[in-house]
Each structure stands twice: as C-alpha cells, then as structure tokens.
Design a protein around this motif. Structure first.
Motif, PDB file in Angstrom:
ATOM      1  N   LEU A   1      18.713  -6.981   1.895  1.00  0.00           N
ATOM      2  CA  LEU A   1      18.066  -7.859   0.646  1.00  0.00           C
ATOM      3  C   LEU A   1      16.897  -7.342  -0.120  1.00  0.00           C
ATOM      4  O   LEU A   1      16.603  -7.029  -1.195  1.00  0.00           O
ATOM      5  CB  LEU A   1      18.140  -9.411   0.674  1.00  0.00           C
ATOM      6  N   VAL A   2      15.816  -7.278   0.764  1.00  0.00           N
ATOM      7  CA  VAL A   2      14.487  -6.724   0.301  1.00  0.00           C
ATOM      8  C   VAL A   2      14.636  -5.149  -0.348  1.00  0.00           C
ATOM      9  O   VAL A   2      14.177  -4.766  -1.421  1.00  0.00           O
ATOM     10  CB  VAL A   2      13.482  -6.613   1.648  1.00  0.00           C
ATOM     11  N   VAL A   3      15.417  -4.301   0.546  1.00  0.00           N
ATOM     12  CA  VAL A   3      15.470  -2.925  -0.166  1.00  0.00           C
ATOM     13  C   VAL A   3      16.284  -2.913  -1.288  1.00  0.00           C
ATOM     14  O   VAL A   3      16.033  -1.863  -2.008  1.00  0.00           O
ATOM     15  CB  VAL A   3      16.234  -2.233   1.084  1.00  0.00           C
TER      16      VAL A   3
ATOM     17  N   PRO B   1      11.528  -7.508  -4.630  1.00  0.00           N
ATOM     18  CA  PRO B   1      11.034  -7.468  -3.202  1.00  0.00           C
ATOM     19  C   PRO B   1      10.872  -6.244  -2.864  1.00  0.00           C
ATOM     20  O   PRO B   1       9.875  -5.808  -2.100  1.00  0.00           O
ATOM     21  CB  PRO B   1      12.060  -8.180  -2.550  1.00  0.00           C
ATOM     22  N   TRP B   2      11.682  -5.061  -3.196  1.00  0.00           N
ATOM     23  CA  TRP B   2      11.462  -3.661  -2.837  1.00  0.00           C
ATOM     24  C   TRP B   2      10.172  -3.129  -3.418  1.00  0.00           C
ATOM     25  O   TRP B   2       9.440  -2.348  -2.566  1.00  0.00           O
ATOM     26  CB  TRP B   2      12.661  -2.918  -3.454  1.00  0.00           C
ATOM     27  N   ARG B   3       9.603  -3.354  -4.490  1.00  0.00           N
ATOM     28  CA  ARG B   3       8.246  -3.044  -5.135  1.00  0.00           C
ATOM     29  C   ARG B   3       7.333  -3.465  -4.287  1.00  0.00           C
ATOM     30  O   ARG B   3       6.217  -2.765  -4.115  1.00  0.00           O
ATOM     31  CB  ARG B   3       8.203  -3.316  -6.661  1.00  0.00           C
ATOM     32  N   ILE B   4       7.313  -4.732  -3.913  1.00  0.00           N
ATOM     33  CA  ILE B   4       6.126  -5.168  -2.782  1.00  0.00           C
ATOM     34  C   ILE B   4       6.192  -4.544  -1.464  1.00  0.00           C
ATOM     35  O   ILE B   4       5.261  -4.006  -1.142  1.00  0.00           O
ATOM     36  CB  ILE B   4       6.353  -6.680  -2.953  1.00  0.00           C
ATOM     37  N   ALA B   5       7.412  -4.713  -0.912  1.00  0.00           N
ATOM     38  CA  ALA B   5       7.475  -4.246   0.613  1.00  0.00           C
ATOM     39  C   ALA B   5       7.512  -2.566   0.578  1.00  0.00           C
ATOM     40  O   ALA B   5       7.097  -2.016   1.933  1.00  0.00           O
ATOM     41  CB  ALA B   5       9.161  -4.750   1.035  1.00  0.00           C
ATOM     42  N   ARG B   6       7.640  -1.883  -0.352  1.00  0.00           N
ATOM     43  CA  ARG B   6       7.714  -0.418  -0.429  1.00  0.00           C
ATOM     44  C   ARG B   6       6.198   0.018   0.165  1.00  0.00           C
ATOM     45  O   ARG B   6       6.329   1.275   0.741  1.00  0.00           O
ATOM     46  CB  ARG B   6       8.200  -0.036  -1.744  1.00  0.00           C
ATOM     47  N   ASN B   7       5.458  -0.604  -0.030  1.00  0.00           N
ATOM     48  CA  ASN B   7       3.937  -0.255   0.528  1.00  0.00           C
ATOM     49  C   ASN B   7       4.176   0.143   1.979  1.00  0.00           C
ATOM     50  O   ASN B   7       3.454   0.976   2.558  1.00  0.00           O
ATOM     51  CB  ASN B   7       3.163  -1.136   0.141  1.00  0.00           C
ATOM     52  N   ALA B   8       4.873  -0.650   2.881  1.00  0.00           N
ATOM     53  CA  ALA B   8       5.011  -0.549   4.332  1.00  0.00           C
ATOM     54  C   ALA B   8       5.524   0.828   4.410  1.00  0.00           C
ATOM     55  O   ALA B   8       5.297   1.571   5.360  1.00  0.00           O
ATOM     56  CB  ALA B   8       5.655  -1.358   4.919  1.00  0.00           C
TER      57      ALA B   8
ATOM     58  N   SER C   1      -1.547   1.306  -5.713  1.00  0.00           N
ATOM     59  CA  SER C   1      -1.026   0.221  -5.932  1.00  0.00           C
ATOM     60  C   SER C   1       0.502   0.158  -6.579  1.00  0.00           C
ATOM     61  O   SER C   1       1.401  -0.578  -6.590  1.00  0.00           O
ATOM     62  CB  SER C   1      -1.630  -0.784  -6.867  1.00  0.00           C
ATOM     63  N   ASP C   2       0.867   1.539  -7.121  1.00  0.00           N
ATOM     64  CA  ASP C   2       2.150   1.605  -7.559  1.00  0.00           C
ATOM     65  C   ASP C   2       3.093   2.275  -6.295  1.00  0.00           C
ATOM     66  O   ASP C   2       4.189   2.696  -6.755  1.00  0.00           O
ATOM     67  CB  ASP C   2       2.114   2.734  -8.504  1.00  0.00           C
ATOM     68  N   THR C   3       2.635   2.153  -5.266  1.00  0.00           N
ATOM     69  CA  THR C   3       3.322   2.464  -4.058  1.00  0.00           C
ATOM     70  C   THR C   3       3.475   3.785  -3.715  1.00  0.00           C
ATOM     71  O   THR C   3       4.342   4.326  -2.951  1.00  0.00           O
ATOM     72  CB  THR C   3       4.869   1.882  -3.943  1.00  0.00           C
ATOM     73  N   SER C   4       2.815   4.741  -4.360  1.00  0.00           N
ATOM     74  CA  SER C   4       2.352   6.060  -4.083  1.00  0.00           C
ATOM     75  C   SER C   4       1.466   6.389  -3.279  1.00  0.00           C
ATOM     76  O   SER C   4       0.711   5.524  -2.941  1.00  0.00           O
ATOM     77  CB  SER C   4       2.483   7.050  -5.527  1.00  0.00           C
ATOM     78  N   GLY C   5       1.521   7.464  -2.510  1.00  0.00           N
ATOM     79  CA  GLY C   5       0.397   7.814  -1.754  1.00  0.00           C
ATOM     80  C   GLY C   5      -0.151   9.053  -1.669  1.00  0.00           C
ATOM     81  O   GLY C   5       0.639  10.111  -2.188  1.00  0.00           O
TER      82      GLY C   5
ATOM     83  N   THR D   1      -1.907  -5.555   6.414  1.00  0.00           N
ATOM     84  CA  THR D   1      -0.748  -5.144   7.312  1.00  0.00           C
ATOM     85  C   THR D   1      -1.049  -5.522   8.793  1.00  0.00           C
ATOM     86  O   THR D   1      -0.305  -6.194   9.533  1.00  0.00           O
ATOM     87  CB  THR D   1      -0.117  -3.938   6.835  1.00  0.00           C
ATOM     88  N   THR D   2      -2.269  -4.741   9.302  1.00  0.00           N
ATOM     89  CA  THR D   2      -2.710  -4.867  10.435  1.00  0.00           C
ATOM     90  C   THR D   2      -2.871  -6.388  10.922  1.00  0.00           C
ATOM     91  O   THR D   2      -2.381  -6.587  12.201  1.00  0.00           O
ATOM     92  CB  THR D   2      -3.809  -4.134  10.910  1.00  0.00           C
ATOM     93  N   ALA D   3      -3.640  -7.230  10.079  1.00  0.00           N
ATOM     94  CA  ALA D   3      -3.786  -8.512  10.406  1.00  0.00           C
ATOM     95  C   ALA D   3      -2.830  -9.326  10.329  1.00  0.00           C
ATOM     96  O   ALA D   3      -2.455 -10.165  11.694  1.00  0.00           O
ATOM     97  CB  ALA D   3      -4.470  -9.157   9.253  1.00  0.00           C
TER      98      ALA D   3
END
Length: 256
Positions: free
Chosen positions: A46-48, A53-60, A87-91, A161-163
């Motif tokens: 569902l998240v994917v 939800p994907w835009r938020i979780a995609r950071n992982a 913040s746009d989930t790019s890296g 994420t670590t926390a």
C-alpha cells in the motif's frame, strides 16, 4: 580483601551484562504469526502503490540507493567524497577515482539494485528469526553512512531513521519488533522495483539525461535501456527470492 571482592563483583556484573547483550543481539526470536507476514506485506504494498505515502517513505529507498553507491565505491578502491540526500527524495554520492573502468561501472550499477539486495539480505535474516540482529545491523549501517552525509536534510533524515530503528530494537516488545522488521524488509523489496519503472518513464520523457543508466551507457557503449532492464531484472528477482524467504512462517502455519 573487600576491594578485591568488590572488583570481582563488578567484573561478574560486566560479564553478565555482555552475555545478556550478546544473547539479545544474536538470539533467535519466536516465529511471527502467519497473519503478521500477510499484513506487513499488504501494508508495504500500500505504501509503495499510494502516491502520498510513497513520496514520504521513498526517502528510505534513497538512503539505501546512495548507500549502495557509497559502499561499492569504497569496495572498488574509489575515494568517497560525500553523500547528499534531498527533500525531493533524490540523492547524490560523490567519489573520486578513475572516471572510467570497472570501479566506476560497478559504483553506478549499485544504486538502483541496492534497496532490493538489502531487502533480500534482510529477508534471509528474518527467515532465521534474527529480528533484533537485523535491526542492529541497520543501525550500524545508518551510523556509518551518517559520517559521510554532507547536507543538513541528509543528516536529519539519517538521524531520525536511526533513532526510530534503534528505539524499536531496544524498547519495543518482540511482536512490535517483528512487525516493524517485516514491514521494512517488504518495503525495501517492493520499493526497490518501483524506482526502475520511474527511471525509464523519466528517460523516455527526456527528463533525466544524467541518470545512472545513461552514465553507464556512455561508459560501456551499451544502451541505457539495457541497464534499466538489468536493474529491473535484479530487483524483480530479489523480490521473488525475498518473498519466498519471508513466506516461510506463512507456509509453516498453513501446513500445521
């Protein structure tokens, strides 16, 4: 004599503490309920699949993607300059070394397949009920990556994420740890596939001329579409293999 006895008592406490920590880290957790496996798979899917939800979780997924670039760069003898998460989930992962050759090729190849392969490794650990060990390995990898982050948003992303992962591994009961770990691994396996499709869509529109696939095409003179297909093949294969490993408790539950 009292000082010596006190010292021996402190040593015994320290040894007991280390033994407890070792057992907690490498101990085997109980089999998760079959419904938990199904529920976490459905939640990850569902998240994917859902846009917000994907835009938020995609950071992982981005963290795993850039971590893959960084790890392979180091393994192939390149000098890692830094990692940026946006913040746009790019890296972006910067490394120094020969601009051509196998080292550069493998470094570029690693990004899109890293989330799926990490998910597959996680599925293997979960198939052996090493839930706490999986979470602590994740914490160790995130802390190692934190050292190379070079922008504020990236630091915040890794720290948060670590926390979360450490908090679940240290304070949560086994049932919550299992639900968290299974959801995370399912998400990496499923979420590793979607960016490959997004990549090809952007390439088809001409919006990503400097993608990993296009850089590989220039380095190897093999068309970018081949590399996108290879990304897709590896991520789908990892999803299939990982799903088979994660489904073991489900199969066991149905056959009892």
């Amino acid at each position: 004599m009292r000082t010596r006895a006190r010292g021996l008592g402190s040593l015994a406490v320290s040894i007991d503490g280390l033994t407890e920590l070792w057992d907690r880290l490498f101990g085997v957790q109980p089999d998760p309920p079959p419904l938990l496996v199904l529920f976490t798979a459905a939640l990850a899917l569902l998240v994917v699949a859902a846009r917000v939800p994907w835009r938020i979780a995609r950071n992982a997924i981005t963290i795993a993607h850039e971590g893959g670039h960084a790890l392979v760069a180091l393994l192939t003898g390149r000098k890692l300059r830094g990692i940026r998460l946006h913040s746009d989930t790019s890296g972006l992962t910067l490394s120094a070394g020969r601009p051509t050759g196998p080292g550069m090729v493998f470094t570029l190849l690693a990004g899109y397949i890293a989330p799926s392969l990490i998910g597959l490794a996680g599925a293997w650990l979960l198939s052996g009920n090493r839930i706490t060990l999986l979470l602590w390995i994740a914490v160790a990898l995130l802390l190692a990556m934190l050292v190379m982050i070079r922008n504020f948003f990236g630091i915040v992303s890794i720290v948060v994420t670590t926390a979360i992962v450490f908090g679940v591994s240290w304070f949560a009961p086994p049932e919550v740890q299992a639900a968290f770990a299974y959801t995370g691994v399912w998400f990496l396996l499923l979420g590793g596939v979607r960016p490959v499709g997004e990549l090809q869509t952007l390439r088809w529109r001409g919006q990503q001329p400097e993608s990993d696939a296009d850089q590989l095409a220039r380095l190897t003179r093999v068309p970018g579409l081949f590399w996108v297909g290879l990304f897709g093949l590896i991520t789908v294969a990892a999803l299939g293999a990982g799903a088979g490993l994660l489904a073991v408790p489900l199969v066991d539950g149905l056959t009892r």
